[in-house]
Each structure stands twice: as C-alpha cells, then as structure tokens.
Enzyme design. Structure first.
Site, mmCIF file in Angstrom:
data_model
loop_
_atom_site.group_PDB
_atom_site.id
_atom_site.type_symbol
_atom_site.label_atom_id
_atom_site.label_comp_id
_atom_site.label_asym_id
_atom_site.label_seq_id
_atom_site.Cartn_x
_atom_site.Cartn_y
_atom_site.Cartn_z
ATOM 1 N N HIS A 1 28.212 62.032 4.117
ATOM 2 C CA HIS A 1 27.686 62.303 5.457
ATOM 3 C C HIS A 1 27.931 63.714 5.976
ATOM 4 O O HIS A 1 27.245 64.163 6.901
ATOM 5 C CB HIS A 1 28.288 61.298 6.449
ATOM 6 C CG HIS A 1 27.388 60.962 7.594
ATOM 7 N ND1 HIS A 1 26.521 61.862 8.156
ATOM 8 C CD2 HIS A 1 27.211 59.804 8.282
ATOM 9 C CE1 HIS A 1 25.868 61.295 9.148
ATOM 10 N NE2 HIS A 1 26.255 60.045 9.240
ATOM 11 N N TYR B 1 27.473 53.458 21.082
ATOM 12 C CA TYR B 1 27.024 54.725 20.487
ATOM 13 C C TYR B 1 25.628 54.516 19.909
ATOM 14 O O TYR B 1 25.429 53.659 19.059
ATOM 15 C CB TYR B 1 27.995 55.129 19.378
ATOM 16 C CG TYR B 1 27.728 56.442 18.670
ATOM 17 C CD1 TYR B 1 28.600 57.511 18.833
ATOM 18 C CD2 TYR B 1 26.638 56.606 17.828
ATOM 19 C CE1 TYR B 1 28.384 58.722 18.171
ATOM 20 C CE2 TYR B 1 26.406 57.810 17.171
ATOM 21 C CZ TYR B 1 27.282 58.851 17.344
ATOM 22 O OH TYR B 1 27.058 60.044 16.688
ATOM 23 N N THR C 1 23.492 65.954 15.698
ATOM 24 C CA THR C 1 23.333 64.728 16.477
ATOM 25 C C THR C 1 23.991 64.840 17.842
ATOM 26 O O THR C 1 24.811 65.713 18.099
ATOM 27 C CB THR C 1 23.968 63.526 15.743
ATOM 28 O OG1 THR C 1 25.369 63.786 15.556
ATOM 29 C CG2 THR C 1 23.293 63.292 14.401
#
Length: 782
Positions: free
Chosen positions: A472, A586, A599
């Site tokens: 990630h 979230y 993001t």
C-alpha cells in the site's frame, strides 16, 4: 580447467554466459557464445530505445499544452515579420543581435537573434498557458453545483479548460499544471472536527473536547500552521511524503492484513482452467500495460463527465518496485526496468525472463515457461520454502541473513508471481463460503507463499482463477485497479485462448529454462518467528464476501440519491443495529485533483446520519425518516466534495501532529484526535474503464472487486463495488478475537439495511421534485 565469467549453479548456465575460456599448455582457448552476445546486443538496443522514448516524452510533457512543432510555427511567424519590415519584438531582436558574435554576416546574425527571440517567446507562451491552466484547475465550485444546473461561470470555465488543455496529452502531461493542495485554516479544521465527533460523545465528553480544541486553536495551532504553510510553498504536496513515511514506512507491525489489500478475478467466469495458460496470457498483458506506461500512452485519468485531469504521479512505481525493510523505517525502491518476474512454486523461487532477443515473449511462450516451473520436481533449499514469511511478520531487516544475489533478484523483478496448488473462486456446494476462503487466500495465503513487500503479487490458482495482492505504501487502490482491469480485459477479450484452453500462438522450444534461485540461509529462527506472528494474525481474520443482486445503483438513482451516500447510510444503519451505538467511520476519498495527491477521509458518521438512524429505529413516521435521510445524504455528499477539494479534516490534523513532534511539543488535543480508533473503515472500489467491459451483454465478465483487513481490532473493514445497475459486491473483514464483531452477521445487517432503505425511498413513495444530489459520481481511493 574451465572458468566461467559468473557463478550460476544450474544446467543451463552456458546459455547465460557470454564467453568461457580454457587454460591449456598451448595457451588460452577463448570461445564466444554468439547467442549470448546477440542477446546482450538486443537487450542494449531495447534499453536505448526506452531511453530515447523517455527523452522524447519528457520534451513533449515539458512543453505541454503546447507541442514541439509549435516552436517551428512561432519561429517561421517571427522570421516572416522581418521581411515585412515590422518588429513584433519591439527592439528585443536588435538588442539580442548586438550581443551576438560577428560571425556569418549581419543577415545570419539577424536570423539567429530572431530564432532566439522566437524561442523565448514560445517558452513564455507555454509558461503562460500552463499558469492559466493551473489557475483554471484550482476552480472547484463546479463540484458543489446541482447536477443538471451548471452555472454560467462554470460553463465558461469548462470551455476555457478545454482550450488550455491542449490535444492528445500523454500520461504525465498535466502534472506541471495541477494545483498544489491547499492548507485549510486551523479554525475551519477544528470546527469541522468538533462537528464530526458530536454524535459520538455525550455532553460532558463533547464539552471537554471543545475546550481542548479551543485551547489548541488559540495557542499551539497557529504556530504549527505556520510551518505547514511554509512547507506548502516549498513542496508539491504538504501531505503525501509524510503520509507515506509515517503512516506506512515507519510502521513496525506486519503489513500483511494490516496494510496490503487484494483484488479478485472475474466472479462467474474462468477464461481457462489451465493454470499455466492463465498465467501466460495475463503476465503478457501486464507487460503490455508496462510498455504503454513507459511510453506514456495510457490516457490521463479524468473525472467522468467533466474531463478534469487527475494526478498520475502514483503510476510511476507500479512495476519494478519493492518495499525494503529497515531497522527503524522501510524504504521504497524503484528500478527503471526489469525484464523478468520472480515466481514462487512449492517452496522454490524462480527467475523467469519474459524478454528474449529484445522481444516480449508471446503468451504461449510464457505458458510454456510457467509449465516448466510447474513440472520442476527439485526440492527447495534449506529455509527457502517459508522464506516469504519474513515479509509477512513484524517489520525487520533481514537481507544479511539470506543470499543477497537471490534476494536482489526478487526485489528487482517487475512483479511477483505465485503458482498456488489450491483451487479458489465461487465453486462447490457452498459458493458463498468459497468466496470467503478466496478472499482470505488473496489477503494472506499461507503467510509465506506471497512476497508482501513487492508493489504487487499475482496469484494463479490450480483451477485457472487468479487474483492480486498489493503493497500500500507506493500507491492507492485505484492505480492498481486500473492495471488490473486492463489485464483482465486484455487476457479474455484480446488475447483469448484456443479450443483446448491454451494460449494462442507457437512456442520456441529452445528458450532457456527459468532459473531456479539458490539460497544460503544459515538460520531459520527469524523465519519461524515471523511466520508465527503472521499465522496468528491470519488465523484471526474473519472474512465475508457476498454479491448483493436484489437491486443496484439503477434503482437507487431512481430515488434521486447518490449510490455512494445510499450505501454509506446503509452501513451506518447496519452498524447501529448490531452495536446499538455509533462509531468513528472512515470513508476513503481522493485528493488527486492536486499534484501528488493521495487520499483524504470522509467522516461518514454525522449528526444528520445519526439523527436519521435514530428516527428510523425509533419508529418515526416515514415522511420524517425520508426527510432526515435526504439531509444525511446531502451532508455526506458535501463532506465528500470538501475532502476532494482540499477541505478535509484528517490529513491536516495529521500534518499538524507531525510538526508538533518535530518541534518536540505536546498537544493534548492532537494526541487524542490521532488516537481515536476507526471502528468502521470503508472504501468503494470503482470500475474506471467501463469501455473495456460489456456489462449489458456479458454481465458475467465482472470482477468481484477487492478488499482489505480491519483497521481496528474491534472494528470492521468494508469494501464495496457498485457494478452496473443491478449489483453491489461487499467485502467485510473483522477479527475472530473480538467477541463483538462477526463478518457474516454484519453482512446480514447490511443486506437488511439496504432493503429497508430502498423500501423507505422507493420510487412509489411521494417525494418533492428534486434533482439528483450528486455531481459526477467521482470514485474514491482506498
């Protein structure tokens, strides 16, 4: 005595060595391998071609939105004015001419000075156009307008954007024109934060937090903000580098489950049941995508309907990239090129070259090579079989304990491939349960048969199914999803298979065999420790994947509701029904409207959503519930737009916290904010290239999307994919060790919530005439 130029312990070594020599009493007998020299020559040609393409693309991108040919047009136009005895330079050409050396005569000097002036004028025009485009792309009011009611200002803006955007952009053409992410004011961020936590706190807790926030805003906040503004002036993005370092690379817990995510194959179709053939086609497709990426032939991603470009910076590290573990922090290493993939099968690692004599191997040739690996019966070296566990457990430096050359081979590979002996997918007597096992296999496997540090690993199962696992830190899910969509579509619709299920084409049987990597692992203790940590983590993960087909966005839109807001309200309702409380939620949104954007968080649990849920559960009248739902949906859309346009809460607070740590000052407010758990972490997986799939005529060719592990030990991770008009796929994760969470029970609550909401809002219900809420449904990053 024969001495080779390098040590390669394999029978096919002579094919990789350019020369060998034999020492005899008569001297040295030198033998050249023409095949190897040809390979070296063609590899060099390929490398230089790539350099030339990069140079050409750098020039094109550097002058965009103009084109290199426009320079010639400006030069000719200025030279033409010299023959009409006019001076558009207002004396500048003459000034330049005065400083040129007197070589070639006055006419030559005049021409050279005119060319120099034309070049400076051309560069000035490019700078002006890019500055204008940057200012235009900083306009975000269009996002807050009602769908179908575009203002005159926005219409003019759209026309100007199209004028200044140029023609035929390359992948990175807009990078220099994207605006920088703005820094919100401390006052606005604190106000939005307090608003977001109000439904989660009682009056006493909220009053205490309000005092902490006020103290922070009036004292330390302004000091920290000054440093952030300074960074925003200097850096392209004031968030992204710190986000990558402190959220990802400095974490010392396992990245498997906690950070990595996965993507699934087609849900109802397996293009071929032959494992090697599926690998042959898709590996070839991956390298076709990489070729387009290197040549910048991939079109820049844009917001649907309004054609606003998104940042493409994350695309640079898709291939040839690895996260390298360190003692205190990891690093992300990216190499310019790699002509092979690293392959794992039954405890052995192989180096599989996909280029031969400078050309990309055909799918049939890659299938042939993969089959060679599948048929290889050699045993793994000591400690080799479970070596991958070192990337699955707690982060620790391990390169000193294993063979450096073989480790470098894996790290420098284009990507990692696992040939799995299991069968996965929707199958058997219990297809629902099989999807859960499929998800867990992609997320963590056996904890040692994936290389979790690679930018991405592709898993090919025995029955022809495949899937992908991604690290990630280097990028967010939509970047990899774009690659995955292209690969699935190219594999099935362009490359295809023959009647027997094999890849099409012929095979060069003289191809050198894949090289088995050799390892020298003195101790397996560290491997065993990492495996124990990883196995405990994997066993604790509870997963539920299901496809909701009772209705989809088609029916939701008839209710004049944003599909994303609809799903988010359903999640709030489902969570409340299960836990009888609300939680910090979230939802991932993107900030790729800005340069190097990644993001931002949409805090989906709001005062409005909690009021709606309480009203519905309290038995309030249907019209009251519908009104409250509309208010909650509109608030969610507003928060989402704010997050996309730089007005989010969490990244700003995160950066303020980082600055406070650098300054060595403590903030009770920031410390409490950053420690709050996200018990409901959600993300939408969008289909970005809808043109590649025919969901009307071939609805079976759809991916099930992807998912990720829970963020909090006592919470849920929920990924959902809205496919076509009649399907929503959900991936739900939590932990067995928490007695309050159950992925299957939560899935049941989500199904019930979706039905209850559509029944409440159904088209047969009387609603005031009102346009659909959202501007173009902009997709989110994980």
């Amino acid at each position: 005595m024969v001495v080779s130029s390098c040590e390669v312990n394999m029978a096919e070594a002579h094919q990789a060595v350019a020369f060998q020599f034999t020492v005899t009493p008569d001297g040295i007998d030198l033998q050249l391998s023409h095949q190897a020299l040809t390979e070296i020559y063609l590899s060099g040609v390929r490398s230089w071609k790539k350099r030339i393409i990069r140079l050409k693309n750098s020039v094109i991108t550097g002058v965009y939105p103009a084109s290199p040919s426009s320079w010639l047009f400006v030069v000719i136009a200025i030279l033409a004015t010299m023959y009409t005895r006019s001076d558009p330079s207002m004396g500048l050409i003459a000034k330049i001419q005065e400083h040129l050396p007197s070589v070639g005569g006055l006419h030559c000097q005049a021409v050279v000075s005119a060319v120099l002036f034309s070049t400076m004028l051309w560069l000035l025009l490019i700078f002006t156009m890019r500055l204008c485009l940057k200012q235009l792309l900083s306009y975000h009011r269009w996002m807050f307008e009602q769908h179908g009611k575009m203002s005159t200002t926005t219409k003019v803006w759209v026309a100007l954007v199209r004028i200044f955007s140029g023609r035929k952009p390359l992948l990175y053409s807009y990078q220099g024109s994207l605006p920088n992410l703005p820094v919100p004011t401390v006052k606005d961020t604190v106000k939005r934060y307090l608003d977001s936590v109000r439904p989660l706190m009682d009056d006493t807790e909220y009053e205490r937090m309000t005092k902490l926030a006020a103290e922070f805003e009036s004292n330390l906040g302004n000091r920290l903000q000054w440093y952030l503004k300074l960074k925003a002036l200097w850096a392209a993005n004031y968030v992204s580098d710190w986000w990558e370092e402190y959220v990802y690379l400095r974490g010392r817990s396992p990245i498997m489950v906690n950070s990595n995510y996965y993507g699934m194959d087609f849900l109802y179709v397996t293009p071929t049941p032959i494992q090697a053939a599926r690998a042959g086609n898709s590996i070839h497709a991956f390298f076709l995508y990489r070729r387009k990426l290197n040549r910048e032939e991939i079109k820049p991603s844009r917001i649907p309907g309004i054609a606003i470009p998104l940042c493409a910076a994350q695309c640079e590290r898709i291939f040839n990239t690895t996260r390298i573990p360190g003692e205190e922090t990891d690093t992300v290493h990216h190499w310019q090129d790699s002509d092979y993939v690293a392959v794992y099968h039954r405890g052995r690692y192989f180096r599989l070259k996909v280029y031969q004599a400078g050309r990309l191997l055909s799918p049939r040739e890659i299938e042939f090579q993969i089959q060679r690996i599948l048929d290889d019966s050699s045993p793994p070296s000591k400690g080799e079989a479970k070596l991958g566990a070192l990337t699955a457990g707690d982060r620790s430096y391990f390169s000193s304990g294993v063979n450096k050359r073989s480790l470098d081979c894996i790290e420098r590979a284009a990507f990692f491939v696992t040939l799995d002996d299991d069968e996965q997918g929707m199958m058997g007597d219990d297809p629902a349960s099989s999807l859960d096992h499929y998800a867990k296999s992609l997320l963590h496997g056996k904890c040692y048969d994936r290389w979790f540090d690679k930018s991405f690993s592709v898993v090919y199962y025995k029955n022809g199914k495949n899937g992908i696992n991604a690290e990630h830190s280097w990028a967010d899910a939509p970047v990899l999803a774009h690659l995955w969509e292209y690969t699935l579509a190219t594999d099935s619709f362009q490359l295809g298979y023959n009647a027997e299920g094999h890849c099409k084409g012929d095979v060069d049987s003289s191809l050198p065999r894949p090289q088995k990597l050799n390892w020298e692992i003195p101790s397996e203790e560290q491997i065993s420790q990492s495996l124990a940590v990883a196995q405990a983590l994997a066993d604790d993960v509870d997963f539920h994947v299901f496809s909701f087909r009772d209705f989809g966005k088609g029916k939701v839109k008839k209710c004049r509701v944003s599909p994303d807001a609809f799903v988010q309200m359903a999640l709030q309702l489902a969570y409340y029904r299960e836990r009888r409380t609300f939680c910090l939620t979230y939802e991932a949104s993107m900030t790729r409207l800005f340069r190097e954007g990644r993001t931002e968080t949409v805090r989906s649990c709001t005062n409005e959503s909690s009021a709606f849920v309480r009203a519905l559960e309290g038995g309030e009248a249907a019209d009251v519930c519908r009104r409250l739902f509309r208010a909650a949906s509109e608030k969610h859309q507003q928060l989402y737009r704010m997050a996309m346009t730089g007005g989010g809460i969490d990244r700003h607070l995160f950066c303020l916290y980082v600055v406070s740590k650098y300054l060595g000052v403590e903030s009770p407010f920031l410390k409490e904010v950053l420690s709050e758990p996200w018990r409901l972490s959600t993300s939408q997986t969008p289909v970005q290239q809808v043109e590649l799939f025919d969901m009307v005529n071939h609805p079976e060719y759809i991916s099930c999307g992807g998912g990720f592990g829970p963020v909090a030990d006592d919470g849920y991770g929920v990924s959902y994919c809205i496919l076509g008009d009649n399907m929503i796929n959900f991936h739900i994760s939590c932990k067995h060790s928490c007695p309050d969470t159950d992925a299957h029970k939560f899935g049941d609550q989500i199904r019930k919530a979706l039905h209850d909401l559509i029944q409440l809002l159904g088209p047969n219900q009387k609603e005031p005439s009102k346009p659909e809420e959202s501007r173009p449904e902009v997709k989110k990053d994980q």
